[in-house]
Structures are given as structure tokens and as C-alpha cells.
Design a protein around this motif. Structure first.
Motif, short mmCIF file in Angstrom:
data_model
loop_
_atom_site.label_atom_id
_atom_site.label_comp_id
_atom_site.label_asym_id
_atom_site.label_seq_id
_atom_site.Cartn_x
_atom_site.Cartn_y
_atom_site.Cartn_z
N VAL A 126 0.82 -1.22 0.00
CA VAL A 126 0.00 0.00 0.00
C VAL A 126 0.86 1.27 0.00
O VAL A 126 0.63 2.15 -0.84
CB VAL A 126 -0.99 -0.01 1.18
CG1 VAL A 126 -1.72 1.33 1.28
CG2 VAL A 126 -2.00 -1.14 1.02
N PRO A 127 1.83 1.44 0.91
CA PRO A 127 2.63 2.68 0.86
C PRO A 127 3.44 2.82 -0.43
O PRO A 127 3.61 3.94 -0.93
CB PRO A 127 3.55 2.56 2.09
CG PRO A 127 3.54 1.12 2.46
CD PRO A 127 2.20 0.61 2.08
N LEU A 128 3.92 1.71 -0.99
CA LEU A 128 4.61 1.79 -2.28
C LEU A 128 3.68 2.32 -3.37
O LEU A 128 4.06 3.18 -4.16
CB LEU A 128 5.13 0.40 -2.67
CG LEU A 128 6.44 -0.09 -2.05
CD1 LEU A 128 6.69 -1.54 -2.44
CD2 LEU A 128 7.61 0.78 -2.46
N ALA A 129 2.46 1.78 -3.40
CA ALA A 129 1.49 2.20 -4.41
C ALA A 129 1.09 3.65 -4.22
O ALA A 129 0.93 4.39 -5.20
CB ALA A 129 0.26 1.30 -4.35
N LEU A 130 0.94 4.09 -2.98
CA LEU A 130 0.54 5.48 -2.71
C LEU A 130 1.62 6.45 -3.14
O LEU A 130 1.31 7.53 -3.67
CB LEU A 130 0.23 5.66 -1.21
CG LEU A 130 -1.09 5.06 -0.73
CD1 LEU A 130 -1.21 5.21 0.78
CD2 LEU A 130 -2.28 5.74 -1.41
N ASN A 131 2.87 6.11 -2.94
CA ASN A 131 3.96 6.99 -3.40
C ASN A 131 3.95 7.11 -4.91
O ASN A 131 4.14 8.20 -5.46
CB ASN A 131 5.30 6.44 -2.92
CG ASN A 131 5.55 6.68 -1.45
OD1 ASN A 131 4.95 7.56 -0.84
ND2 ASN A 131 6.43 5.89 -0.86
N ASP A 132 3.72 6.00 -5.61
CA ASP A 132 3.63 6.05 -7.07
C ASP A 132 2.39 6.84 -7.51
O ASP A 132 2.45 7.61 -8.48
CB ASP A 132 3.57 4.64 -7.65
CG ASP A 132 4.92 3.96 -7.66
OD1 ASP A 132 5.93 4.65 -7.42
OD2 ASP A 132 4.98 2.74 -7.90
N ARG A 133 1.29 6.64 -6.82
CA ARG A 133 0.05 7.36 -7.15
C ARG A 133 0.24 8.87 -7.05
O ARG A 133 -0.25 9.63 -7.89
CB ARG A 133 -1.07 6.91 -6.21
CG ARG A 133 -2.38 7.67 -6.36
CD ARG A 133 -3.39 7.20 -5.31
NE ARG A 133 -4.60 8.01 -5.33
CZ ARG A 133 -5.65 7.76 -6.11
NH1 ARG A 133 -5.63 6.73 -6.91
NH2 ARG A 133 -6.72 8.54 -6.07
N ASN A 134 1.00 9.28 -6.03
CA ASN A 134 1.24 10.71 -5.81
C ASN A 134 2.46 11.22 -6.57
O ASN A 134 2.88 12.37 -6.38
CB ASN A 134 1.43 10.97 -4.32
CG ASN A 134 0.19 10.63 -3.51
OD1 ASN A 134 -0.93 10.82 -3.97
ND2 ASN A 134 0.38 10.14 -2.29
N LEU A 135 3.03 10.36 -7.43
CA LEU A 135 4.22 10.68 -8.23
C LEU A 135 5.43 11.02 -7.36
O LEU A 135 6.33 11.74 -7.79
CB LEU A 135 3.92 11.85 -9.18
CG LEU A 135 2.74 11.67 -10.14
CD1 LEU A 135 2.61 12.88 -11.06
CD2 LEU A 135 2.86 10.38 -10.95
N ASP A 136 5.46 10.46 -6.13
CA ASP A 136 6.61 10.63 -5.24
C ASP A 136 7.59 9.46 -5.45
O ASP A 136 7.88 8.68 -4.53
CB ASP A 136 6.15 10.68 -3.78
CG ASP A 136 5.36 11.93 -3.46
OD1 ASP A 136 5.63 12.97 -4.08
OD2 ASP A 136 4.47 11.87 -2.58
N PHE A 137 8.10 9.36 -6.66
CA PHE A 137 8.96 8.23 -7.00
C PHE A 137 10.28 8.26 -6.24
O PHE A 137 10.89 7.21 -6.02
CB PHE A 137 9.23 8.23 -8.51
CG PHE A 137 7.99 8.18 -9.35
CD1 PHE A 137 7.23 7.02 -9.42
CD2 PHE A 137 7.56 9.28 -10.06
CE1 PHE A 137 6.09 6.96 -10.20
CE2 PHE A 137 6.42 9.23 -10.84
CZ PHE A 137 5.68 8.07 -10.91
N ASN A 138 10.72 9.44 -5.86
CA ASN A 138 11.99 9.55 -5.15
C ASN A 138 11.96 8.82 -3.81
O ASN A 138 12.96 8.26 -3.36
CB ASN A 138 12.37 11.02 -4.94
CG ASN A 138 11.33 11.77 -4.13
OD1 ASN A 138 10.12 11.62 -4.35
ND2 ASN A 138 11.77 12.60 -3.20
N LYS A 139 10.78 8.80 -3.15
CA LYS A 139 10.67 8.13 -1.85
C LYS A 139 10.90 6.63 -1.99
O LYS A 139 11.63 6.03 -1.20
CB LYS A 139 9.30 8.41 -1.22
CG LYS A 139 9.09 9.85 -0.82
CD LYS A 139 7.72 10.04 -0.16
CE LYS A 139 7.52 11.48 0.28
NZ LYS A 139 6.19 11.67 0.93
N ASN A 140 10.26 6.02 -2.99
CA ASN A 140 10.43 4.59 -3.20
C ASN A 140 11.86 4.26 -3.63
O ASN A 140 12.44 3.27 -3.19
CB ASN A 140 9.45 4.08 -4.26
CG ASN A 140 8.03 3.98 -3.72
OD1 ASN A 140 7.80 4.04 -2.52
ND2 ASN A 140 7.07 3.84 -4.62
#
Length: 296
Positions: A126-140
Motif C-alpha cells: 500500500v505505501p509503495l502504491a501510494l507513493n507512485d500514485r502521488n508521483l513521489d517516486f523519489n521516496k520509493n
């Protein structure tokens, strides 16, 4: 601009993971040899199917759906953890059967330990998907690379201490544990105890259709490992799996960087068909140009 930034960060993640796995592969091949690699290949031959079941298409659904609330996210999280727990239990109980299938009874102990990965993987979807959803790719990217780097250091230390196969299993477990720590430390979303199947049902049609496709793809991709491990020996499987990984590397580096970026971007434009088709055509032309030049 966000698309370029997204491709950049996903490319960094792909290159970083490649370098880590390249170093890891050299150390393993040099110090342990193809027999140990082949034994690990036997253990993970069926794990790809388990990873798909853990995902169940929900990661893509979280990214694709226009609106999703906290209760729905918690329901998906609880469902994934339940699936991970079931798969861990099944692999633990089936360890003797899998080891006997490959005619390596000693693998049973290692399969039991490896099964821990399934419950660990289920907690970060879920947190991986949420970061991608919000375009926060740097976090992942930062979380995954740091986790894999620390796991690599741990694995190399264990290999030098002559722990052999167990060091490779600890590598995958450590990578998942470190990923959990870093991803949740960089995520605004935290799970809470809640589950409602009626909320989950809204996402099941999309997720199950994706699950069928990915399950078939995994079967086609891994059936050769199963057959090689069954009818040949660990050395042959080790050489085959490592050669196959290297051969597919250029394509996997590019596609992982592009797909992980464009899917969230296109999902945001799903209601604007004209803009979506235009963007798709532009990216298709650009990606095709890049592919042709690289592979030439």
C-alpha cells in the motif's frame, strides 16, 4: 516535468538495483559457485506466483483508481497481509514436497526460512502504491536502494563467514525488512486495524482481471526454471538462471523505469481521452526511438 523526474528517479532505482545485484552476483558466483545459485533458483521457482497473489492487482488499482479513501486502503492492507500469512504458511508446510520435487531434500529447511518473505512483502504494497500514485517516486527509490544496499553488505559478510545458501536467503529477508522500515518512515500513510469486505469488493473486478494476466505471464517466465531444476541439476539451473538474467537486463532496466512512471501519469488523465491518446502517441514514439538505438 513530473514525468521526466519520475522516469529519472525510476531509472536511478533500476540502475542502482542493477549495480547492487551485479556486485551481489559476482560475489555469489565467485565465492559460492553455480550449485548454490541453482539451489536458490529451485527455492524461488514458485515464489513469483506467491508475489503475484500478494499483489493481487491491488497495487495497480490503488494507482489507477480516481478516488480511494483510508478505510479502503486499510481493507486492502489487511487483505494483503492475510494473503501473505496464508502463503507463508502454505510454503512452510509444503517445503518437504517442493524439496522432494527437485530431488534436494536438504532444501526443505531453507524453504521454510524463505517463506517469511511473503508476509514481509505483503506489508509494504500500500505505501509503495501510494507513493507512485502521488508521483513521489523519489521516496520509493531512496528507500528501496538503501534497503538493498544494507542487505547486500549483510549478505557479503555472511558469505565471507561461509554461511553459503542461508546467506542468500537472509539477503532477501533483510532487503524486505529494511524496505519496511525505510518506506514507512517516508510515508504519510500508516495502517490501522480496519477491514470491510464490502469496500474491498469495489476493487476486486479490476484487480482479479490483472491477477489472471500476471499469473499467466509469471507461468510462462518461470516454467523453464521449474523444468530445468526438475530434470537437470543445481549447477545447470544456476548457469541458466544467471545467463537469462543478464540477457534480459537491458530490456528490464528500460521498461521498469518507463512503466513505473507512465502508468500513474496516464491514470491521472484517464477521463481526458484526447489528451491521453496524444500523450500516449508522443511517449510511444520517443520510447521506440530510444529502444531502437540502444538495442542496435
Amino acid at each position: 516535468m513530473k514525468v521526466r523526474q519520475g522516469i529519472k528517479w525510476n531509472f536511478y532505482k533500476a540502475i542502482g538495483n542493477f549495480l547492487i545485484k551485479f556486485i551481489y552476483g559476482i560475489v555469489v558466483a565467485k565465492l559460492l559457485g553455480p550449485t548454490i545459485i541453482g539451489q536458490l533458483g529451485m527455492i524461488v521457482a514458485f515464489s513469483g506466483f506467491a508475489s503475484i497473489l500478494i499483489n493481487s492487482g491491488f497495487k495497480s488499482r490503488i494507482i489507477q483508481v480516481k478516488e480511494i479513501n483510508r478505510d479502503e486502503l486499510n481493507s486492502i492492507f489487511a487483505f494483503n497481509v492475510l494473503i501473505g500469512l496464508v502463503l507463508t504458511t502454505l510454503f512452510f508446510l509444503s517445503s518437504n514436497l517442493i524439496a522432494t520435487f527437485f530431488s534436494y531434500p536438504e532444501l526443505s529447511f531453507y524453504i521454510k526460512i524463505y517463506s517469511i518473505n511473503f508476509i514481509l512483502q505483503s506489508t509494504i504494497l500500500v505505501p509503495l502504491a501510494l507513493n507512485d500514485r502521488n508521483l513521489d517516486f523519489n521516496k520509493n527509490t531512496k528507500s528501496v536502494l538503501l534497503a538493498n544496499l544494507l542487505a547486500l553488505i549483510m549478505a557479503i559478510c555472511l558469505i565471507l563467514l561461509e554461511y553459503e545458501l542461508i546467506s542468500l536467503i537472509i539477503y532477501s529477508i533483510a532487503a524486505n525488512v529494511f524496505s519496511i522500515i525505510f518506506i514507512y518512515s517516508n510515508s504519510d500513510w500508516k495502517p490501522s486495524y480496519f477491514f470491510n469486505f464490502n469496500l474491498l469488493k469495489r476493487h476486486l473486478p479490476y484487480s482479479l482481471n490483472l491477477l489472471y494476466v500476471r499469473f499467466f505471464e509469471e507461468f510462462v517466465a518461470k516454467i523453464d526454471n521449474v523444468v530445468t531444476g526438475k530434470y537437470f541439476d543445481a549447477v545447470t539451473l544456476g548457469l541458466f538462471s544467471k545467463s537469462n538474467d543478464i540477457a534480459s537486463l537491458p530490456n528490464s532496466l528500460i521498461t521498469s523505469s518507463i512503466n513505473n512512471t507512465l502508468f500513474p501519469y496516464f491514470s491521472r488523465s484517464q477521463d481526458n481521452k484526447l489528451n491521453l491518446n496524444k500523450s500516449y502517441s508522443q511517449f510511444l514514439f520517443g520510447i521506440t526511438f530510444v529502444y531502437i538505438n540502444i538495442f542496435l
